[in-house]
Write a protein that holds these residues in place. Sequence first.
Motif, PDB file in Angstrom:
ATOM      1  N   PRO A  59      33.968  36.754  33.660  1.00 29.26           N
ATOM      2  CA  PRO A  59      34.576  37.244  34.905  1.00 29.26           C
ATOM      3  C   PRO A  59      34.896  36.096  35.863  1.00 29.26           C
ATOM      4  O   PRO A  59      34.238  35.054  35.840  1.00 29.26           O
ATOM      5  CB  PRO A  59      33.488  38.163  35.485  1.00 29.26           C
ATOM      6  N   THR A  60      35.871  36.286  36.690  1.00 31.80           N
ATOM      7  CA  THR A  60      36.282  35.249  37.638  1.00 31.80           C
ATOM      8  C   THR A  60      35.116  34.846  38.536  1.00 31.80           C
ATOM      9  O   THR A  60      34.418  35.691  39.087  1.00 31.80           O
ATOM     10  CB  THR A  60      37.451  35.753  38.508  1.00 31.80           C
ATOM     11  N   GLY A  61      34.912  33.552  38.673  1.00 32.22           N
ATOM     12  CA  GLY A  61      33.833  33.043  39.502  1.00 32.22           C
ATOM     13  C   GLY A  61      32.531  32.803  38.767  1.00 32.22           C
ATOM     14  O   GLY A  61      31.599  32.227  39.339  1.00 32.22           O
TER      15      GLY A  61
END
Length: 254
Positions: A59-61
Amino acid sequence: MAEDQFKTGAEDTFISHLVELRNRILKAAAAVLLVFFGLMPWAGKIYDMLAIPMMAALPTGSKMIATGVITPFLIPVKVTLLLAFLIALPWVLYQAWAFVAPGLYAHEKRLVAPLVISSSILFVIGVAFCYFFVFGVIFKFINEFAPKSITVAPDIESYFGFVMTMFIAFGMTFEVPVIVIVLVRIGLVTVDKLKEMRPYVIVAAFIIAAVVTPPDIMSQMLLAMPLWLLFEAGLLVAPLFVRATQAPEEVEET
């Protein structure tokens, strides 16, 4: 007296070969270390490149974690050393070739040189196939399958171990044509016999894939199918290679 001279000559020859081998190994190691020290300032970025397939699936981050005290330093160093070896591989292979070439006949040189070059190229292609294609499929599947209640944060040491295992598996898989050619060339088995063994080879390919790869059908197919297709490629190339590397007496017999 003659016998003593023969023994002395044999010992001198053996020692000279050992000295030559040592010099070739030192030259190969020096090239690897030279490239390694040249790449060290970018060790962190090199590891970041290795982590791209995993980071793209997270996931992003999200980020990876390091559980060891020196792991953030040690793992990038290991990755950089392996990259240095791959970059210096042509020089390493040249040193190996220069050591064995003087003792080979002309037809043996025609046999060894193409095998060394092709096996190196095929191994690198296998690693590249794994990195650019297989990892994207595997990591995406694993992270989509993971329960939503779990935060996926891979440890960099575990990731490095997994990546190296997969690189070796796919690199060795792409060596199958060379293995087939060698088996046929030394007369251990014929092409016709290998064709008869095709069903067993296909089953063995899927068994190997099931053992080496994660337990999902997609990653197993991505290893088993190239293994089978490369076996077929070896069957096509082996007769041509055998004819091209025959010794003069073998040509006369033929």
